[in-house]
Design a protein around this motif. Structure first.
Motif, PDB file in Angstrom:
ATOM      1  N   UNK A 104       8.428 -12.516  -7.973  1.00 19.88           N
ATOM      2  CA  UNK A 104       6.907 -13.185  -7.981  1.00 19.88           C
ATOM      3  C   UNK A 104       6.023 -12.543  -6.958  1.00 19.88           C
ATOM      4  N   UNK A 135       6.084  -9.492  -6.188  1.00 22.32           N
ATOM      5  CA  UNK A 135       5.710  -8.067  -6.605  1.00 22.32           C
ATOM      6  C   UNK A 135       4.495  -8.352  -7.846  1.00 22.32           C
ATOM      7  N   UNK A 136       4.563  -9.389  -8.624  1.00 21.67           N
ATOM      8  CA  UNK A 136       3.520  -9.514  -9.380  1.00 21.67           C
ATOM      9  C   UNK A 136       2.014  -9.905  -8.652  1.00 21.67           C
ATOM     10  N   UNK A 137       2.437 -10.679  -7.599  1.00 22.00           N
ATOM     11  CA  UNK A 137       1.189 -10.965  -7.031  1.00 22.00           C
ATOM     12  C   UNK A 137       0.584  -9.809  -6.059  1.00 22.00           C
ATOM     13  N   UNK A 138       1.191  -8.983  -6.021  1.00 20.25           N
ATOM     14  CA  UNK A 138       0.539  -7.628  -5.524  1.00 20.25           C
ATOM     15  C   UNK A 138       0.068  -6.766  -6.458  1.00 20.25           C
ATOM     16  N   UNK A 139      -0.062  -7.326  -7.633  1.00 23.73           N
ATOM     17  CA  UNK A 139      -0.716  -6.572  -8.984  1.00 23.73           C
ATOM     18  C   UNK A 139       0.349  -5.625  -9.802  1.00 23.73           C
ATOM     19  N   UNK A 140       1.706  -5.836  -9.581  1.00 21.94           N
ATOM     20  CA  UNK A 140       2.376  -4.950 -10.098  1.00 21.94           C
ATOM     21  C   UNK A 140       2.795  -5.447 -11.672  1.00 21.94           C
TER      22      UNK A 140
END
Lengths: 676, 281
Positions: free
Chosen positions: A557, A559-564
């Protein structure tokens, strides 16, 4: 609170319930479980001790064997033999080159003829029972015809009787002729049936690719040459004539090549017969030595027998026999002297051989027409250039040789761990070097890992991270089910399906650039490696999937929030976070692969030889033997306590320690990685 | 905005926010996020957010307060579409515009969106990598390989997050070896390294001790010069200390939204007053 203990009676904190020999039920349960746990450990310790006890005794025995090998002069002879080996290699490569050149001119005809012969012999052997029957009919018909002819010629003594006999025979003859015709028809039908089957071409030697017309021709010719037909099909006859005519022309044009090769193979003859004589002496010596080493044992056994003998005369006989046993130690110095005496002669022969090779090899053609000839002649050049070195080496070893040179304790160790030969039940001398088995096992394991790891990790990532719930529910049990397939069944599959499929694929012309293709064998390192990979997949997949599952959801999550993207998250966060579990999974899979026996025994080809690494990656298309396979194969047939038996136990020990090392290093790696 | 708060003042919980922050700002800041009449549902049946309309302005800290389950975190996660990860969840009405763009428009790439809308979670979760790699992560996934750029970004981000002095000698050590407060600041550094426009903070201090909390709060007030910040908090003192505007949510509805000072000193709705005075929640 009415039943409160009375004030004058002290409260007793005594245990109640079952008690036996001072122990309560709880204790018994505890010891029962503890006993089970310790039983496992006791068995483990027993196994280790047993392996060690049986295995370690191998080294002194092997040392003795190697010492005998030296004392009898066999070692000396093997040194002398080395030059012959080197020459044989040169000679056979040159021969291959010659025949490649020779057959080149008539390749078209020969390919068709070879296919014709293979297909024909397959069809004939498939119908052999009918053919045999037909042969019997034909013989019977011939007999009957003979008899009829005789009866017709013979002066009729009794006219009526003779005529009746003739009639009877004629009826029989007719019957047989009819049967024979019918059988011929049946055979023809069978021929047609077989020939209509596309798989008939699998009988043709690999590497032969026929055009459609040629295939038609082969089929017609085979059908033509049904039982009873002596003549070949005209076109085949023509091809045979063409082939031999072309060969004749080629032979003439290659006459010089041929004579060089003949001279080359003749050059070694004096050396060969010389070494054969040496071998005879050494073999005789080895027999002496064996006799001596068993004499002691026989002597002791006879004396023991005399003690137990029932009657006095028996006892006397035993003692007499014991006395007759020749227990004199052979004088090794004396019996190896004739060998050493010939060193000078051998050197002379060696110099001559070197001269001949140096003279003849440059005479070989420089620019052969075929690729195969070019490759082989190149090998010849290289080996010939190296020959003086080999000769010099062998000469030096023979000069240095001494029957009494002591072997250090480590000699047997080195001969076992780095020995290139595993030879048992040999008439010359047995050798137990683990290297061919070790390289086989290692190559197979490496292939299996190289295939299984990406496959199972990708599958684990897909199932854990990308698949829908429904896909997960299907894929996971399916992969885990692979683990339930008995390995002997997989071995079966490997022999019949995978082996044939691999070989057929390797014969596709367009794939011939792949090293090692086309494959000559069905049972190869590659085949075994692929099957083992398949077996290791469930282990690696399940554990890796667990490891991925243990990565906290919050990490991805974040990582997704970092735009990955999903892929970036998997590759950069989830996978690295689970790396320790994944390495554990891979190592456990490796353990499974190294220890697997049945599949490799069935599929690896069981050829005890270090694979030829000069082929590069193509080495995997060769057959090999493995450490697990050799134990399974040979342990049933050896004498208990013999050298061979000890050697097999040592192989088992090596396997055992390999597993130990794998586990140990796995734990070390895990500890290191857990830093992050 | 000239903010003069210091760490020592944070520990004095009774002190009201200073006059400079309590005065209504003279300049109306540019609107960055417009939440326009939004309904949201996790299962396409029951709306957990209803009729939310809210503007977040540039360089301001907006606090979302309210009892548990009131939808404040959900709203926060709508703003960078983290709720996309939950199957079936989504807006059922209205739209959210960031810098004028509807973030649910089909041409919007959610990955690009998240690069501009960073997020700091309640439970700090550094990646199992080194401190350096943690901060450089966002840049690396954008394909930046140049060491000099990465080095600089890591240093400035760590300085902004107030962590540089503590970790500059051990950038290669694992991010998991830091203390809780440090790990949370590392996560903030990681978020600001990609230069987002907006930072969403979901109860960033709830797992931290008071001292670390004070450090983070101090950091937030500094960060608002460069970023627009939305923060969800259960701690009302924290809301008064760090935010310019406060939104009070109750049962999925936005009850009151106004300047922080006004909301805490003079709430216009009864429910707000009950909540901030501790009568429920």
């Amino acid at each position: 609170m009415s039943d409160q203990p009375q004030a004058d009676e002290p409260i007793k904190f005594r245990r109640k319930g079952f008690k036996f020999l001072g122990l309560g039920l709880q204790e018994y349960i505890k010891y029962f479980f503890g006993g089970n746990a310790s039983l496992a450990i006791i068995v483990l310790v027993l196994i280790c001790t047993f392996l060690l006890k049986e295995g370690i005794a191998f080294f002194p025995d092997y040392n003795k064997e190697l010492r005998e090998y030296r004392q009898t002069g066999q070692e000396f002879v093997d040194y002398a033999d080395r030059q012959i080996d080197a020459h044989t290699r040169i000679n056979s490569d040159a021969n291959i080159a010659y025949y490649a050149e020779l057959n080149q001119s008539s390749k078209f005809e020969d390919d068709i003829l070879s296919a014709y012969r293979s297909v024909g012999s397959f069809v004939r052997s498939a119908t052999s029972s009918e053919t045999d029957q037909l042969k019997r009919y034909t013989e019977r018909i011939e007999d009957l015809e003979d008899n009829l002819a005789k009866l017709a010629e013979a002066p009729a003594t009794d006219e009526i009787d003779g005529r009746a006999q003739i009639q009877q025979l004629a009826v029989e003859l007719d019957d047989y002729q009819q049967r024979s015709e019918k059988l011929k028809g049946e055979i023809l039908t069978h021929f047609r049936l077989h020939l209509a089957n596309e798989s008939i071409w699998e009988n043709v030697r690999p590497g032969i690719h026929l055009s459609k017309e040629s295939k038609e021709l082969v089929l017609t010719a085979v059908l033509h040459k049904q039982p009873g037909v002596k003549e070949e099909y005209p076109e085949i006859k023509q091809l045979m004539a063409d082939s031999s005519a072309k060969k004749k022309v080629a032979t003439e044009s290659l006459a010089e090549f041929k004579s060089t090769i003949t001279a080359l193979s003749k050059a070694v003859r004096p050396m060969k017969s010389f070494v054969r004589d040496l071998k005879d002496i050494a073999s005789e010596n080895a027999r002496e030595a064996k006799k001596f080493s068993t004499a002691e044992l026989r002597y002791d056994a006879l004396l023991k027998g005399s003690e137990k003998a029932a009657t006095e005369s028996d006892k006397q006989r035993f003692i007499e026999q014991a006395g007759a046993v020749d227990r004199t130690k052979p004088n090794f110095e004396e019996i190896t002297k004739p060998l050493i005496a010939k060193t000078d002669e051998h050197n002379k022969l060696s110099v001559e051989l070197q001269k001949e090779i140096a003279r003849l090899v440059p005479l070989l053609p420089k620019n052969p027409a075929t690729e195969s000839a070019r490759e082989n002649l190149q090998k010849v050049q290289g080996n010939a250039a190296n020959f003086p070195n080999i000769a010099e080496e062998s000469r030096e070893e023979m000069m240095d040789w001494n029957f009494d040179k002591k072997n250090s304790v480590f000699h047997a160790l080195g001969a076992f761990f780095f020995g290139k030969h595993w030879i048992s039940n040999s008439s010359w001398r047995d050798f137990y070097g683990i290297l061919p088995l070790f390289t086989g096992s290692l190559l197979i394991a490496l292939i299996a890992l190289a295939v299984a790891v990406p496959f199972s990790l990708a599958a684990a990532i897909y199932v854990n991270q990308l698949a829908s719930r429904r896909e997960q529910n299907f894929i996971k049990p399916a992969i885990e089910f692979i683990g339930a397939i008995p390995s002997v069944v997989l071995g079966f599959f490997g022999i019949l399906v995978l082996g044939t499929a691999l070989r057929n694929v390797s014969q596709i012309e367009a794939l011939s650039w792949i090293p090692g293709f086309p494959m000559a064998e069905r049972l190869t390192i590659l085949n075994a490696g692929l099957l083992l990979a398949f077996m290791a997949v469930p282990t690696i997949f399940t554990l890796a999937e667990d490891a991925l599952n243990n990565v906290p959801q919050a990490l991805s999550e974040n990582s997704f929030a970092m735009g990955a993207s999903k892929l970036q998250t998997i590759l950069r966060v989830v996978f690295p976070a689970s790396i320790s579990g994944i390495i554990a999974a891979v190592l456990l899979g490796f353990g499974r692969i190294v220890g697997e026996t049945m599949v490799v025994l069935l599929v690896a080809g069981n050829k005890i030889k270090i694979p030829d690494f000069t082929e590069g990656i193509g080495v995997v298309t060769q057959p090999a033997h493995t450490m697990t396979g050799i134990i399974a194969q040979e342990l049933g047939e050896v004498d208990k306590g013999s050298l061979h038996w000890g050697a097999l136990f040592m192989v088992g020990l090596v396997l055992f320690f390999m597993s130990l090392v794998i586990n140990f290093s796995a734990q070390r790696i895990l500890k290191k990685l857990q830093k992050f | 905005m000239n903010d003069t708060m210091s760490a020592t003042e944070h520990q004095d919980y009774s002190t009201a926010p200073q006059a400079t922050t309590s005065n209504p700002p003279e300049i109306e800041h540019e609107v960055v996020i417009e939440i326009d009449d939004v309904n949201f549902s996790y299962d396409k049946k029951k709306d957990v957010l209803q009729d939310i309309t809210l503007d977040l302005r540039k360089n301001e800290v907006t606090a979302f307060i309210g009892p548990s389950g009131c939808g404040k975190s959900t709203l926060l996660r709508c703003m960078n579409r983290m709720n996309d990860l939950i199957p079936n969840a989504g807006l059922t009405k209205g739209e959210i515009r960031i810098l004028g763009t509807d973030i649910h428009a089909p041409e919007v790439d959610v990955i690009e969106l998240r690069k501009h809308v960073g997020m700091v979670f309640q439970k700090y979760n550094p990646f199992p990598k080194s401190i350096y790699e943690n901060v450089a992560y966002g840049l690396r996934i954008q394909g930046i390989k140049n060491k000099a750029i990465l080095d600089e970004a890591v240093e400035t981000s760590l300085i902004s997050a107030g962590l540089w002095e503590e970790v500059k000698d051990r950038l290669d050590a694992s991010g998991l070896g830091l203390s809780g407060g440090q790990q949370q600041r590392l996560c903030i550094a990681r978020t600001i390294a990609v230069q987002p426009k907006i930072i969403l903070m979901d109860e960033p201090c709830s797992a931290l001790d008071p001292l670390s909390t004070a450090t983070i709060e101090d950091l937030i007030t500094k960060l608002k010069h460069d970023f627009t910040i939305a923060i969800v908090t259960h701690n009302m003192q924290q809301a008064t200390r760090v935010s310019d505007k406060t939104a009070f949510f109750y049962l999925g509805e936005l009850i009151e939204f106004s300047d922080t000072t006004k909301l805490f000193t003079n709430p216009s709705v009864k429910a707000t007053e009950d909540y901030i005075s501790g009568r429920f929640g």
